[in-house]
Design a protein around this motif. Structure first.
Motif: not given
Length: 76
Positions: A1-30
């Motif tokens: 897995m590439d660095k960006i995908t891994c960071i997006a995953y960690l951001l998503y899983k580490s927070s219950k905040n919906q805003g942070i989760r949305e940013k993680a998905i945006q990061l994943l999709n570029g």
């Protein structure tokens, strides 16, 4: 897995905040970059923690793949 995908995953899983989760998905999709997220004070600490965990190799590659399959948008 590439660095960006891994960071997006960690951001998503580490927070219950919906805003942070949305940013993680945006990061994943570029839609947003790591640099953009680091400039955002509200998510900056989360990005640093995710990068730290990635450097320590504390990540399950299978879970990252499932995350990417679930949230990556495919344009045809």
């Amino acid at each position: 897995m590439d660095k960006i995908t891994c960071i997006a995953y960690l951001l998503y899983k580490s927070s219950k905040n919906q805003g942070i989760r949305e940013k993680a998905i945006q990061l994943l999709n570029g839609d947003v970059s790591i640099r953009d997220l680091k400039r955002n004070v509200s998510i900056q600490a989360n990005v640093m923690i995710a990068e730290s965990l990635l450097k320590k190799n504390k990540i399950d590659k299978d879970q990252v793949q499932l995350f990417a399959e679930q949230f990556m948008y495919q344009e045809i």
